[in-house]
Design a protein around this motif. Sequence first.
Motif, short mmCIF file in Angstrom:
data_model
loop_
_atom_site.label_atom_id
_atom_site.label_comp_id
_atom_site.label_asym_id
_atom_site.label_seq_id
_atom_site.Cartn_x
_atom_site.Cartn_y
_atom_site.Cartn_z
N LYS A 155 -0.34 8.00 13.80
CA LYS A 155 -1.18 7.83 12.61
C LYS A 155 -0.47 7.13 11.44
O LYS A 155 -1.06 6.93 10.39
N ASN A 172 7.99 13.61 13.63
CA ASN A 172 7.89 15.00 13.20
C ASN A 172 7.85 15.96 14.39
O ASN A 172 8.00 17.17 14.21
N GLY A 177 -0.67 8.76 0.58
CA GLY A 177 -0.85 9.96 -0.22
C GLY A 177 0.44 10.68 -0.58
O GLY A 177 0.61 11.14 -1.71
N THR A 188 5.19 4.56 3.26
CA THR A 188 4.76 5.89 3.68
C THR A 188 5.92 6.87 3.62
O THR A 188 6.91 6.63 2.93
N ASP A 189 5.81 7.98 4.38
CA ASP A 189 6.85 9.01 4.29
C ASP A 189 7.81 9.02 5.48
O ASP A 189 8.56 9.97 5.65
N TYR A 243 7.89 4.80 14.89
CA TYR A 243 8.91 5.36 15.77
C TYR A 243 8.47 5.29 17.23
O TYR A 243 7.28 5.11 17.53
N LYS A 285 0.84 -1.20 0.00
CA LYS A 285 0.00 0.00 0.00
C LYS A 285 0.87 1.25 0.00
O LYS A 285 1.85 1.32 0.75
#
Length: 428
Positions: free
Chosen positions: A260, A235, A8, A224-225, A230, A5
């Motif tokens: 998330k 971030n 975005g 994902t990014d 973690y 998967k």
Amino acid sequence: MIVIKFGGSSVSNSKNIERVLSIIKSKNTPCVVVVSAIGGVTNLLNESGVHAEKGKKSYLNKIDLIEEKHLIIIKKLLSGSIKESAINDMKKLISELKKILKGVFMIGERSIQTKDSILNFGELLSYQLLHSVAIQKNIDAKKKNTEELIVTYSEKKNLIFDYEKTKFLVKNYFKKNKFKFLIVPGFVSKNSKNKPSNLGRGGSDLTASLLANILDADKLEIWTDVSGMYTANPNLVKNAKVIPEISYSEAMELSHFGAKVIYPPTIQPSTKKNIPITIKNTFFPNEKGTVISKKKTKESIVRGISHIENISLLTLEGSGMIGVPGYSQKLLSVLSQNNINVIMITQASSEHSICIGINSSDVELAKNKINERFLLEIKSNLINKVKIEKNKSIIALVGDKMKNRQGISGKMFLTLGNNNINVKAISQ
Ligand code: ADP
Ligand code: ASP
Ligand code: MG
């Protein structure tokens, strides 16, 4: 067979889509590729719906922006007849979308079902686009719209899927269709009345897990990014570290309380079939990432810390609650009947009060419904009106082994105290 998967941000521009395709190409087993809407598109669709409902013509500007985002990618990555048919496919979807939004604009109303069908266009656009790019690059890929395969209950909240109906449709489709790569949209589904529905915001992860479960996949990869799950949100927390291995229950707990990187309901279908979930970074594909599996690891007692902001606490208290069964049940049923998600519950041992943490966006509705339901008890002074405290955060310390180790909560409270952070409610 594996399910992979892409979120975005992984498909947010032409360069990233090329990264995605090289990851897909590197797989030498049959793959189901689940793709999210291009980053930011689901929000734009939602905003467009809000504007249309309010009678603001600016709803069309949002759709123009979405069209432009896709067109830039098409122009950059496609050519010839593939490019032409990709533009046609996109235009068809955009004009269908505009028809729905025009209806919302005219009548000034947006039902839950209309909201869902508007949001779904993000994934419908992105999976078609990714498929066209795959064909352009000579990748042997097919596509299928999962609105035709994944079924939700219409009478309940979206994210509740109908496992049996979905299983029947998915099995049937995969029995008849063979492929090397199958590209499908995440998030989208249909309800029992055959109308568009979806699996809730962040739901593409769940699409992938559900398909992995039904197809008995060898593994599920979530690209994902960030480079995995973690120890805290990377971030926000500079010294957060990637967790190399984590159990299903720990990952579930961390995501439930705000990590998330994986949508909480995703864990359950994979746990049921013991399918390992790997979280990988599209931008650094060589990094190991995180493996979520049933394996218990020997390392740290505290696996990670997560948090949720914008929490409100509801407290129901009164001497009339002591020793009287049924108050909690009644309180929880008011919330569930109004589709209000309970994030945390604590109850004083005296049974004199019960305290519930919910999202602040639900607080006015919750307050009114609870006061309505307990009207008689409030009038008879058995309990007080529900007390509301806004602007709170929940912090969760997670680790399978914490329950057998003394001193962990002491350390946590000492740290909070030393930093002047007041604890309003605790739940273990
Ligand atoms: P996608 O669009 O790929 O589904 P998301 O934005 O839903 O990606 O999830 C990835 C984001 O999750 C990260 O960019 C990060 O900000 C956030 N996140 C929050 N907590 C954690 C955590 N503990 N570990 C990793 N990421 C986290
Ligand atoms: N596009 C949807 C969202 O933004 C679903 C997803 O990305 O998982 O919530
Ligand atoms: Mg996500």
